[in-house]
Design an enzyme around this catalytic site. Structure first.
Site, PDB file in Angstrom:
ATOM      1  N   HIS A 226      32.324  60.257  44.186  1.00 57.50           N
ATOM      2  CA  HIS A 226      32.093  58.911  44.744  1.00 57.50           C
ATOM      3  C   HIS A 226      32.790  58.863  46.103  1.00 57.50           C
ATOM      4  O   HIS A 226      33.874  58.320  46.260  1.00 57.50           O
ATOM      5  CB  HIS A 226      32.635  57.839  43.791  1.00 57.50           C
TER       6      HIS A 226
ATOM      7  N   ASP B 293      26.622  53.952  43.322  1.00 59.20           N
ATOM      8  CA  ASP B 293      25.916  54.861  44.233  1.00 59.20           C
ATOM      9  C   ASP B 293      24.469  55.044  43.787  1.00 59.20           C
ATOM     10  O   ASP B 293      23.536  55.051  44.591  1.00 59.20           O
ATOM     11  CB  ASP B 293      26.635  56.204  44.275  1.00 59.20           C
TER      12      ASP B 293
HETATM   13  N1  LIG Z   1      33.979  53.331  41.845  1.00 62.02           N
HETATM   14  C1  LIG Z   1      33.357  52.387  42.556  1.00 62.02           C
HETATM   15  O1  LIG Z   1      32.127  52.429  42.745  1.00 62.02           O
HETATM   16  C2  LIG Z   1      34.163  51.237  43.112  1.00 62.02           C
HETATM   17  C3  LIG Z   1      33.513  50.133  43.685  1.00 62.02           C
HETATM   18  C4  LIG Z   1      34.303  49.079  44.213  1.00 62.02           C
HETATM   19  C5  LIG Z   1      35.698  49.146  44.147  1.00 62.02           C
HETATM   20  N2  LIG Z   1      36.274  50.229  43.577  1.00 62.02           N
HETATM   21  C6  LIG Z   1      37.737  50.310  43.428  1.00 62.02           C
HETATM   22  O2  LIG Z   1      38.143  49.425  42.389  1.00 62.02           O
HETATM   23  C7  LIG Z   1      39.531  49.106  42.574  1.00 62.02           C
HETATM   24  C8  LIG Z   1      39.764  47.606  42.430  1.00 62.02           C
HETATM   25  O3  LIG Z   1      39.120  46.956  43.484  1.00 62.02           O
HETATM   26  P1  LIG Z   1      39.263  45.349  43.640  1.00 62.02           P
HETATM   27  O4  LIG Z   1      38.375  44.961  44.772  1.00 62.02           O
HETATM   28  O5  LIG Z   1      39.123  44.688  42.319  1.00 62.02           O
HETATM   29  O6  LIG Z   1      40.802  45.236  44.104  1.00 62.02           O
HETATM   30  P2  LIG Z   1      41.737  43.949  44.059  1.00 62.02           P
HETATM   31  O7  LIG Z   1      42.941  44.283  44.878  1.00 62.02           O
HETATM   32  O8  LIG Z   1      40.954  42.727  44.315  1.00 62.02           O
HETATM   33  O9  LIG Z   1      42.171  43.879  42.514  1.00 62.02           O
HETATM   34  C9  LIG Z   1      42.892  44.917  41.929  1.00 62.02           C
HETATM   35  C10 LIG Z   1      43.714  44.292  40.820  1.00 62.02           C
HETATM   36  O10 LIG Z   1      44.324  45.350  40.089  1.00 62.02           O
HETATM   37  C11 LIG Z   1      45.633  44.956  39.781  1.00 62.02           C
HETATM   38  N3  LIG Z   1      46.414  46.158  39.506  1.00 62.02           N
HETATM   39  C12 LIG Z   1      46.983  46.996  40.389  1.00 62.02           C
HETATM   40  N4  LIG Z   1      47.628  47.982  39.736  1.00 62.02           N
HETATM   41  C13 LIG Z   1      47.436  47.746  38.410  1.00 62.02           C
HETATM   42  C14 LIG Z   1      47.863  48.395  37.225  1.00 62.02           C
HETATM   43  N5  LIG Z   1      48.632  49.491  37.271  1.00 62.02           N
HETATM   44  N6  LIG Z   1      47.495  47.879  36.028  1.00 62.02           N
HETATM   45  C15 LIG Z   1      46.725  46.766  35.986  1.00 62.02           C
HETATM   46  N7  LIG Z   1      46.291  46.088  37.072  1.00 62.02           N
HETATM   47  C16 LIG Z   1      46.660  46.585  38.263  1.00 62.02           C
HETATM   48  C17 LIG Z   1      46.108  44.161  40.978  1.00 62.02           C
HETATM   49  O11 LIG Z   1      47.181  43.312  40.633  1.00 62.02           O
HETATM   50  C18 LIG Z   1      44.840  43.394  41.337  1.00 62.02           C
HETATM   51  O12 LIG Z   1      44.787  42.145  40.673  1.00 62.02           O
HETATM   52  C19 LIG Z   1      39.921  49.687  43.928  1.00 62.02           C
HETATM   53  O13 LIG Z   1      40.542  50.933  43.756  1.00 62.02           O
HETATM   54  C20 LIG Z   1      38.566  49.887  44.612  1.00 62.02           C
HETATM   55  O14 LIG Z   1      38.597  50.895  45.601  1.00 62.02           O
HETATM   56  C21 LIG Z   1      35.556  51.272  43.058  1.00 62.02           C
HETATM   57  O1  LIG Z   2      34.166  51.923  49.389  1.00 61.28           O
HETATM   58  C1  LIG Z   2      35.127  51.458  48.738  1.00 61.28           C
HETATM   59  O2  LIG Z   2      36.304  51.695  48.953  1.00 61.28           O
HETATM   60  C2  LIG Z   2      34.791  50.561  47.576  1.00 61.28           C
HETATM   61  C3  LIG Z   2      33.809  51.226  46.647  1.00 61.28           C
HETATM   62  O3  LIG Z   2      34.198  52.528  46.314  1.00 61.28           O
HETATM   63  C4  LIG Z   2      32.391  51.189  47.175  1.00 61.28           C
HETATM   64  O4  LIG Z   2      31.730  52.257  47.175  1.00 61.28           O
HETATM   65  O5  LIG Z   2      31.945  50.082  47.544  1.00 61.28           O
END
Ligand SMILES: NC(=O)c1ccc[n+]([C@@H]2O[C@H](COP(=O)([O-])OP(=O)(O)OC[C@H]3O[C@@H](n4cnc5c(N)ncnc54)[C@H](O)[C@@H]3O)[C@@H](O)[C@H]2O)c1
Ligand SMILES: O=C(O)C[C@H](O)C(=O)O
Length: 328
Positions: free
Chosen positions: A190, A162
């Site tokens: 967030h 952000d």
């Molecule tokens: N905070 C932020 O700014 C931000 C930004 C982008 C994404 N995210 C979040 O990050 C997370 C991951 O996103 P992504 O695009 O990599 O998803 P994704 O589905 O591509 O990958 C997630 C991975 O986590 C694994 N997983 C699920 N539960 C698990 C556990 N208990 N232990 C270990 N591994 C586990 C899955 O098998 C998968 O491989 C999501 O919750 C998404 O919303 C947050």
């Molecule tokens: O928006 C989402 O769910 C993914 C991540 O938190 C983002 O801000 O890109």
């Protein structure tokens, strides 16, 4: 004399963000070009996920990174977090189009109870924890509360994406270089209620607020653009952000570990009561980092508009926090 390797645990290592993150950690971009790392990679104990993890590890091997001192595949946080110095908790379900991040609590929240307990049991006592999995603030709160023997300050939530988004919008608006933007902060959750605040921001010493001088743009373009950027990316990509999220995770951990030289960055940290934010609320605050510690920027003036925005994001966070009491 080369440094002793540090142990970096990454969960969700075979996912989108994991794939955009691991190679940059192994190349030295997160902890420095002189810091060897041992990657402790956690995926769900499922044949397909573990096979995908092995594939990522094969590619890491094939990069022949000089700083990659070791790699381990894990299916259990109790072994994945053993002696971890850094833990990036990414593994969790992402949202799809039309969803709000808070809806993920039902499926993701319990992950961070188990992982907080595991960190509490086996990680280094000085482990630096970054929660990326959404909803990041509340998941970081769950992990922190599940690890009573670790210092509260070890647990953080990612608001750096952000922060980077806000800086990019300000650079576009002012026509100035993004690297020259100082004293920016994104307060709160967030989520779309986050408050990106450029009142104190400067570019080469000049006030950003005075440069822009447009409260209508601030309230009705800047804030919603930054606050809803995640959903906009999902709408455009069909998937949630990954490379920009990985980049933000690298920025967050690098600055925490190596320092910001006085520059403000935004981290989700547990409140100690400053700015009227109740203790332990995992909230986006302005910090500087030095010697492996973050320090809250205190004493900033909060005007009526800002207080209203901060109250709104705090209220949302307190609602999420109340909804996960059963997980702690
Ligand atoms: N905070 C932020 O700014 C931000 C930004 C982008 C994404 N995210 C979040 O990050 C997370 C991951 O996103 P992504 O695009 O990599 O998803 P994704 O589905 O591509 O990958 C997630 C991975 O986590 C694994 N997983 C699920 N539960 C698990 C556990 N208990 N232990 C270990 N591994 C586990 C899955 O098998 C998968 O491989 C999501 O919750 C998404 O919303 C947050
Ligand atoms: O928006 C989402 O769910 C993914 C991540 O938190 C983002 O801000 O890109």
């Amino acid at each position: 004399m080369s440094k002793k390797p540090v142990r970096v645990a990454v969960t969700g290592a075979a996912g989108q963000i994991g794939y955009a993150l691991l190679f940059r950690i192994a190349s030295g971009e997160m902890l420095g070009k002189d810091q060897p790392v041992i990657l402790q990679l956690l995926e769900i104990p499922d044949e397909k996920a573990q096979k995908a993890l092995k594939g990522v590890m094969m590619e890491l091997d094939d990069c022949a990174f000089p700083l990659l001192a070791g790699m381990e595949a894990h299916g259990d946080p109790m072994t994945a977090f053993k002696d971890a110095d850094y833990a990036l908790l990414v593994g969790s379900r992402p949202r799809g189009p039309g969803m709000e991040r808070a809806e993920l609590l039902a499926v993701n929240g319990a992950i961070f109870t188990a992982q907080g307990k595991a960190l509490n049991a086996v990680a280094s006592r000085n482990v630096k924890v970054l929660v990326v999995g959404n909803p990041a603030n509340t998941n970081a709160y769950i992990a922190m509360k599940s690890a009573p023997d670790l210092p509260r300050k070890n647990f953080t939530a990612m608001l750096r994406l952000d922060h980077n988004r806000a800086a990019s919008q300000i650079a576009a608006k002012t026509g100035k270089a993004v690297a020259d933007i100082e004293k920016l902060v994104v307060w709160g959750n967030h989520s779309p209620t986050m408050y990106a605040d450029y009142r104190f921001a400067t570019i080469k010493g000049d006030s950003v607020a005075k440069m822009i001088n447009d409260q209508e743009w601030n309230a009705n373009t800047f804030l919603p653009t930054v606050g809803k950027r995640g959903a906009a990316i999902i709408e455009a990509r069909g998937l949630s952000s990954a490379a920009s999220a990985a980049n933000a995770a690298i920025d967050h951990m690098r600055d925490w570990a190596l320092g910001t030289n006085g520059k403000w960055v935004t981290m989700g940290i547990p409140s100690d009561g400053q700015y009227g934010i109740p203790k332990d609320t995992m909230f986006g605050f302005p910090v500087t980092c030095e010697n492996g510690e973050y320090k809250l920027v205190e004493g900033l003036e909060i005007d009526a508009f800002s207080q209203e925005r901060i109250n709104k994001t705090l209220e949302e966070l307190q609602g999420e926090q109340a909804g996960v009491a059963h997980l702690i």
